[in-house]
Structures are given as structure tokens and as C-alpha cells.
Design a protein around this motif. Structure first.
Motif, PDB file in Angstrom:
ATOM      1  N   ARG A  19      45.296  55.472  37.872  1.00 16.91           N
ATOM      2  CA  ARG A  19      46.410  54.555  37.621  1.00 16.91           C
ATOM      3  C   ARG A  19      47.451  54.668  38.729  1.00 16.91           C
ATOM      4  NH1 ARG A  19      46.833  55.609  32.468  1.00 16.91           N
ATOM      5  NH2 ARG A  19      48.180  57.384  32.767  1.00 16.91           N
ATOM      6  N   ASP A  20      47.754  55.891  39.150  1.00 16.89           N
ATOM      7  CA  ASP A  20      48.724  56.097  40.233  1.00 16.89           C
ATOM      8  C   ASP A  20      48.234  55.495  41.546  1.00 16.89           C
ATOM      9  OD1 ASP A  20      50.377  57.404  38.478  1.00 16.89           O
ATOM     10  OD2 ASP A  20      49.910  59.425  39.205  1.00 16.89           O
ATOM     11  N   VAL A  21      46.943  55.660  41.829  1.00 23.65           N
ATOM     12  CA  VAL A  21      46.377  55.094  43.059  1.00 23.65           C
ATOM     13  C   VAL A  21      46.442  53.569  43.006  1.00 23.65           C
ATOM     14  CG1 VAL A  21      44.209  54.788  44.341  1.00 23.65           C
ATOM     15  CG2 VAL A  21      44.930  57.072  43.635  1.00 23.65           C
ATOM     16  N   ALA A  22      46.103  52.980  41.858  1.00 21.80           N
ATOM     17  CA  ALA A  22      46.157  51.519  41.719  1.00 21.80           C
ATOM     18  C   ALA A  22      47.597  51.020  41.873  1.00 21.80           C
ATOM     19  CB  ALA A  22      45.592  51.092  40.372  1.00 21.80           C
ATOM     20  N   ASP A  23      48.555  51.718  41.265  1.00 18.72           N
ATOM     21  CA  ASP A  23      49.964  51.332  41.410  1.00 18.72           C
ATOM     22  C   ASP A  23      50.412  51.433  42.868  1.00 18.72           C
ATOM     23  OD1 ASP A  23      50.275  50.755  38.777  1.00 18.72           O
ATOM     24  OD2 ASP A  23      51.449  52.534  38.274  1.00 18.72           O
TER      25      ASP A  23
END
Length: 197
Positions: free
Chosen positions: A57-61
Motif C-alpha cells: 500500500r505504501d509503495v502504491a501510494d
């Protein structure tokens, strides 16, 4: 002999009665250890799965919103191009020839290209005209008396707002309707209410 021990400062040994310790079943001990280890493994696995999901999720954000600062700065440039086109009267645009025509075409092309590149990277304009006022997406600049639309409806867009994904880069600066159909409907419902009290 006990007198000799006492004289030498030694305390006589007292015998501790032996208590029988119940024999622990090794199978039960191993089963308890096995259950505890299984619980630890399951908890560790769940923690690792949560960490993996959070990292994804952090990478996608980060991928989605990494250019947010740059895009916000680029909006200033696109606004300048749009304002440059707005100050050229329509009749001048139609009758322009030569270098003036080339200048106008160049500004229009640059404006379209900026808008295309912003859209390519997920920066989209916020639809405001005719929408219900949303303080998360719109910034109210003034109120416009308009009895034809419900109160709180955006009737004029002063500056287009932009969002990247779900995040607002810049709210739309808008004028909203005041005293419209919604206010009239409320007035009809409240006719029997004494407002002097």
C-alpha cells in the motif's frame, strides 16, 4: 557432637522432609510446547502478511502521489497559459494572421499539451460547475443570489481545481448559489412555525 558444632559456630543440619513431586507427563509437556510454538508461528505469519500488505500500500501510494508537489507547481504554469489565452479577444483570435496567429496557436498547443501530460500522470480537473458544494474539493469565494438552483450549488468556477488520485492538489475556487430552490422548499415547510418566538 552437636555441642562441638555449636561451639564452632556451625548450625546443625536439619533434614528437609522429601516431598513427592508429581511426575510430569512428557507427552503433555511436548503438546503444550507444540501448541505454544504453533500459536507463535501463526502470529508471526499474520504479522508478516500485514507488513507485506502495508508495504504494498505504501509503495502504491508513493507511486501515485510522488509527483504531487511537482504537479502542484506545474498547475501554476498551466494557469498562466490559460490566462494568456483568455486575455486575447475572440475577434482577434479569428482575424489574427502571420506571427500573431502562430503565437496564439503555440500558446493553445502548449496549454493542451500541459493538460494532456498532467492527465497522463493522474492529475485530473475537479468537476465543480453544477455540483453540490463540497468543502473538501471546493473553496467558496462568494455567494450568488440565484433562485433557479438549490442553495449550496456551485454556479461559477473562478479557478479549476485539480486532484491526483483521491487527493486534492488544489481546490476549485467557486461561487455558490444562495437562496435558491432549497431555501424556498424549506420556507414552504416552515410556514406553520412561528419565527417570532
Amino acid at each position: 557432637m552437636s555441642d562441638e558444632n555449636a561451639a564452632q559456630g556451625e548450625t546443625p543440619e536439619t533434614e528437609i522432609p522429601e516431598t513427592e513431586t508429581p511426575e510430569v507427563d512428557p507427552v503433555e509437556t511436548l503438546m503444550a510446547e507444540n501448541a505454544e510454538l504453533k500459536d507463535r508461528v501463526l502470529r508471526t505469519h499474520a504479522e508478516m502478511e500485514n507488513l507485506r500488505k502495508r508495504t504494498e500500500r505504501d509503495v502504491a501510494d508513493t507511486r501515485s502521489y510522488a509527483i504531487a508537489g511537482f504537479a502542484r507547481d506545474m498547475l501554476t504554469a498551466t494557469d498562466a497559459l490559460s490566462r494568456a489565452l483568455m486575455v486575447i479577444p475572440e475577434d482577434v483570435r479569428e482575424t489574427a494572421d502571420g506571427s500573431l496567429k502562430s503565437l496564439i496557436d503555440g500558446i493553445e498547443l502548449a496549454d493542451r499539451e500541459m493538460q494532456r501530460l498532467l492527465a497522463k500522470h493522474g492529475v485530473k480537473p475537479i468537476e465543480a460547475a453544477g455540483q453540490k458544494f463540497d468543502p473538501h474539493k471546493h473553496q467558496a469565494m462568494f455567494e450568488v443570489p440565484n433562485p433557479n438552483v438549490p442553495e449550496g450549488t456551485v454556479v461559477q468556477v473562478v479557478q479549476t481545481g485539480f486532484a491526483i488520485g483521491e487527493r486534492v492538489l488544489r481546490p476549485a475556487m467557486v461561487g455558490i448559489a444562495k437562496g435558491g430552490a432549497a431555501a424556498a422548499a424549506e420556507g414552504d415547510d416552515a410556514e406553520g412555525v412561528d419565527k417570532n418566538a
